[in-house]
Scaffold this active site. Structure first.
Site, PDB file in Angstrom:
ATOM      1  N   ARG A 154      -5.960   1.454 -12.752  1.00 18.75           N
ATOM      2  CA  ARG A 154      -6.930   1.866 -11.722  1.00 18.75           C
ATOM      3  C   ARG A 154      -7.573   3.176 -12.136  1.00 18.75           C
ATOM      4  O   ARG A 154      -6.860   4.137 -12.450  1.00 18.75           O
ATOM      5  CB  ARG A 154      -6.177   2.008 -10.399  1.00 18.75           C
ATOM      6  CG  ARG A 154      -6.860   2.841  -9.337  1.00 18.75           C
ATOM      7  CD  ARG A 154      -6.121   2.668  -8.036  1.00 18.75           C
ATOM      8  NE  ARG A 154      -6.395   3.699  -7.064  1.00 18.75           N
ATOM      9  CZ  ARG A 154      -5.881   3.704  -5.830  1.00 18.75           C
ATOM     10  NH1 ARG A 154      -5.060   2.728  -5.449  1.00 18.75           N
ATOM     11  NH2 ARG A 154      -6.167   4.672  -4.990  1.00 18.75           N
ATOM     12  N   SER A 199       0.813  -1.225   0.000  1.00 21.87           N
ATOM     13  CA  SER A 199       0.000   0.000   0.000  1.00 21.87           C
ATOM     14  C   SER A 199       0.844   1.272   0.000  1.00 21.87           C
ATOM     15  O   SER A 199       1.705   1.465   0.858  1.00 21.87           O
ATOM     16  CB  SER A 199      -0.887  -0.032   1.257  1.00 21.87           C
ATOM     17  OG  SER A 199      -1.382   1.252   1.558  1.00 21.87           O
ATOM     18  N   GLY A 200       0.556   2.152  -0.941  1.00 22.58           N
ATOM     19  CA  GLY A 200       1.250   3.443  -0.975  1.00 22.58           C
ATOM     20  C   GLY A 200       0.941   4.257   0.269  1.00 22.58           C
ATOM     21  O   GLY A 200       1.830   4.899   0.845  1.00 22.58           O
ATOM     22  N   LEU A 201      -0.313   4.205   0.686  1.00 20.87           N
ATOM     23  CA  LEU A 201      -0.696   4.894   1.924  1.00 20.87           C
ATOM     24  C   LEU A 201       0.086   4.312   3.104  1.00 20.87           C
ATOM     25  O   LEU A 201       0.636   5.048   3.929  1.00 20.87           O
ATOM     26  CB  LEU A 201      -2.205   4.745   2.158  1.00 20.87           C
ATOM     27  CG  LEU A 201      -2.723   5.248   3.504  1.00 20.87           C
ATOM     28  CD1 LEU A 201      -2.575   6.753   3.621  1.00 20.87           C
ATOM     29  CD2 LEU A 201      -4.184   4.841   3.716  1.00 20.87           C
ATOM     30  N   HIS A 228     -11.972   2.329  -8.100  1.00 25.58           N
ATOM     31  CA  HIS A 228     -11.948   2.770  -6.701  1.00 25.58           C
ATOM     32  C   HIS A 228     -13.174   3.626  -6.430  1.00 25.58           C
ATOM     33  O   HIS A 228     -13.598   4.414  -7.287  1.00 25.58           O
ATOM     34  CB  HIS A 228     -10.664   3.567  -6.430  1.00 25.58           C
ATOM     35  CG  HIS A 228     -10.274   3.599  -4.985  1.00 25.58           C
ATOM     36  ND1 HIS A 228     -10.917   2.863  -4.006  1.00 25.58           N
ATOM     37  CD2 HIS A 228      -9.294   4.286  -4.322  1.00 25.58           C
ATOM     38  CE1 HIS A 228     -10.353   3.086  -2.835  1.00 25.58           C
ATOM     39  NE2 HIS A 228      -9.362   3.944  -2.991  1.00 25.58           N
ATOM     40  N   ASP A 235       0.971   4.082  -7.425  1.00 27.79           N
ATOM     41  CA  ASP A 235       0.385   5.424  -7.542  1.00 27.79           C
ATOM     42  C   ASP A 235       0.055   5.737  -9.008  1.00 27.79           C
ATOM     43  O   ASP A 235      -0.504   4.919  -9.705  1.00 27.79           O
ATOM     44  CB  ASP A 235       1.334   6.478  -6.949  1.00 27.79           C
ATOM     45  CG  ASP A 235       1.420   6.385  -5.438  1.00 27.79           C
ATOM     46  OD1 ASP A 235       0.606   5.653  -4.852  1.00 27.79           O
ATOM     47  OD2 ASP A 235       2.279   7.051  -4.854  1.00 27.79           O
ATOM     48  N   GLU A 238      -2.632   4.351 -11.434  1.00 28.37           N
ATOM     49  CA  GLU A 238      -3.940   5.021 -11.452  1.00 28.37           C
ATOM     50  C   GLU A 238      -3.927   6.248 -12.351  1.00 28.37           C
ATOM     51  O   GLU A 238      -2.856   6.836 -12.600  1.00 28.37           O
ATOM     52  CB  GLU A 238      -4.341   5.397 -10.011  1.00 28.37           C
ATOM     53  CG  GLU A 238      -3.424   6.388  -9.337  1.00 28.37           C
ATOM     54  CD  GLU A 238      -3.538   6.390  -7.805  1.00 28.37           C
ATOM     55  OE1 GLU A 238      -3.392   5.306  -7.188  1.00 28.37           O
ATOM     56  OE2 GLU A 238      -3.746   7.476  -7.242  1.00 28.37           O
ATOM     57  N   ASP A 273       0.380  10.347   1.882  1.00 28.05           N
ATOM     58  CA  ASP A 273       0.368   9.589   0.625  1.00 28.05           C
ATOM     59  C   ASP A 273       0.174  10.593  -0.501  1.00 28.05           C
ATOM     60  O   ASP A 273      -0.917  10.739  -1.048  1.00 28.05           O
ATOM     61  CB  ASP A 273      -0.797   8.586   0.719  1.00 28.05           C
ATOM     62  CG  ASP A 273      -0.944   7.696  -0.497  1.00 28.05           C
ATOM     63  OD1 ASP A 273       0.025   7.590  -1.272  1.00 28.05           O
ATOM     64  OD2 ASP A 273      -2.029   7.116  -0.665  1.00 28.05           O
ATOM     65  N   ASN A 324      -3.774  10.995  -1.738  1.00 27.66           N
ATOM     66  CA  ASN A 324      -4.583   9.823  -1.383  1.00 27.66           C
ATOM     67  C   ASN A 324      -6.057  10.063  -1.716  1.00 27.66           C
ATOM     68  O   ASN A 324      -6.595  11.149  -1.497  1.00 27.66           O
ATOM     69  CB  ASN A 324      -4.418   9.495   0.108  1.00 27.66           C
ATOM     70  CG  ASN A 324      -5.211   8.256   0.502  1.00 27.66           C
ATOM     71  OD1 ASN A 324      -6.342   8.360   0.953  1.00 27.66           O
ATOM     72  ND2 ASN A 324      -4.623   7.104   0.307  1.00 27.66           N
ATOM     73  N   SER A 325      -6.698   9.020  -2.193  1.00 31.11           N
ATOM     74  CA  SER A 325      -8.077   9.122  -2.707  1.00 31.11           C
ATOM     75  C   SER A 325      -9.096   9.586  -1.668  1.00 31.11           C
ATOM     76  O   SER A 325     -10.154  10.096  -2.039  1.00 31.11           O
ATOM     77  CB  SER A 325      -8.517   7.761  -3.242  1.00 31.11           C
ATOM     78  OG  SER A 325      -7.588   7.273  -4.161  1.00 31.11           O
ATOM     79  N   ASP A 365       1.302  -1.150  -5.272  1.00 25.25           N
ATOM     80  CA  ASP A 365       0.592   0.105  -5.550  1.00 25.25           C
ATOM     81  C   ASP A 365       1.648   1.092  -6.059  1.00 25.25           C
ATOM     82  O   ASP A 365       2.518   1.527  -5.303  1.00 25.25           O
ATOM     83  CB  ASP A 365      -0.044   0.576  -4.234  1.00 25.25           C
ATOM     84  CG  ASP A 365      -0.714   1.930  -4.341  1.00 25.25           C
ATOM     85  OD1 ASP A 365      -0.825   2.460  -5.457  1.00 25.25           O
ATOM     86  OD2 ASP A 365      -1.137   2.448  -3.281  1.00 25.25           O
ATOM     87  N   LYS A 383       0.217  12.937  -6.867  1.00 24.79           N
ATOM     88  CA  LYS A 383      -1.141  12.557  -6.487  1.00 24.79           C
ATOM     89  C   LYS A 383      -1.371  12.783  -5.000  1.00 24.79           C
ATOM     90  O   LYS A 383      -0.427  13.015  -4.243  1.00 24.79           O
ATOM     91  CB  LYS A 383      -1.383  11.093  -6.815  1.00 24.79           C
ATOM     92  CG  LYS A 383      -0.373  10.163  -6.174  1.00 24.79           C
ATOM     93  CD  LYS A 383      -0.943   8.861  -5.742  1.00 24.79           C
ATOM     94  CE  LYS A 383      -1.701   8.943  -4.436  1.00 24.79           C
ATOM     95  NZ  LYS A 383      -2.172   7.618  -4.005  1.00 24.79           N
TER      96      LYS A 383
END
Ligand code: SPV
Ligand code: MG
Length: 286
Positions: free
Chosen positions: A156, A44-46, A187, A85, A112, A56, A120-121, A83, A118
């Site tokens: 993604r 996980s990037g986060l 996502h 990103d 993504e 992130d 975090n979503s 991940d 970027k």
């Protein structure tokens, strides 16, 4: 003592009705995910960013994320899905990324369709997407960079995160699948799985679809399988559990002046030694 040999992501996907992946932020969390019975690990990037105390937000470099994913893959036999990103830059960066991840033994990566850098979503911030044709070209570039047919590229789409709606998510996902993506990750930050289910109902390509049920935790693996999902990723629950456990432990010790009341709830050192495969290391003559 032999080093751990991992299965490829593609082989695991072929043998499972639905692949369950757990998010990890280091090798130890990856080992625990494997021991719990997960089929794959999500690097996980986060999680990797948070374990460095950073947001992130494309602050760490590709090398940092690759080192973390590689450290995980060296310790588990289930595949690590990295991940990546938005691919760490432009198409040249994506080409280099594919070369480096594949050479490091990572068999699946996800990129993504957000702009670099970027965020975090789940952060209320600019979630700007690249034009779909631009990202489709990036997918083609990434696919042409891989050396082996085994390598698996997940495209993604953040269309639902960016508020662009299901029709745009589908339009994008179709373009990415047609550009050669091996899997589509859609996502969503909705409170239920209904949005992802609508996407899946309209999905008419053989390309497998992946979901991350963070904000819709009631959507069980059975629901996901029934809806036609190929993989679910529990991206950050492990990280959040670590934070809760560490905070509770540190606060209690600081307040009580000893660890006596906590000992019964702590993993014994013997368990740590077992996670380290210490007995096997001891078999190796110094
Ligand atoms: C991650 O784990 O870094 C992800 C999933 O990309 S999420 O944080 O839900 O966007
Ligand atoms: Mg991420």
């Amino acid at each position: 003592m032999r080093r751990v040999i991992a299965k490829s992501f593609r082989s695991v996907l072929a043998e499972r009705r639905i692949v369950r992946a757990a998010g990890a932020h280091d090798a130890l969390s990856a080992i625990l995910a494997q021991q719990a019975g997960f089929d794959a690990v999500w690097a996980s990037g986060l999680g990797v960013s948070a374990s460095c105390g950073l947001p992130d937000a494309s602050l760490l470099t590709m090398r940092d994320y690759l080192a973390a994913a590689e450290a995980m893959q060296k310790r588990v036999s289930i595949p690590v899905v990295a991940d990546c990103d938005s691919g760490f830059g432009d198409n040249r960066n994506v080409t280099y990324m594919v070369h480096e991840y594949e050479a490091a033994g990572i068999t699946a990566v996800s990129i993504e369709d957000k702009e670099f850098p970027k965020m975090n979503s789940f952060v209320a911030d600019r979630q700007t997407l690249l034009p779909a044709s631009h990202f489709a070209a990036r997918i083609e570039t990434a696919k042409s960079a891989q050396a082996s047919d085994e390598f698996f590229l997940i495209a993604r789409t953040e269309a639902l995160i960016g508020g662009l709606g299901i029709d745009d998510a589908l339009r994008r996902a179709h373009l990415y699948a047609d550009a050669g993506a091996d899997g589509i990750l859609v996502h969503s930050k909705a409170k239920t799985g209904a949005e992802v289910e609508k996407f899946l109902q309209a999905w008419d390509r053989p390309t497998p679809v992946i979901a991350i049920p963070t904000t819709y935790p009631d959507w069980s693996v059975k629901d996901a399988e029934r809806a036609g999902t190929a993989m679910v990723i529990y991206a950050n629950q492990g990280l959040r559990a670590c934070v809760s456990a560490l905070r509770g432990t540190y606060l209690a010790m600081a307040a009580q002046g000893s660890s006596a009341s906590l000992e019964a709830g702590l993993a014994p050192l013997s368990e740590i030694f077992s996670l380290q495969r210490l007995a096997e290391w001891q078999q190796v003559r110094p």
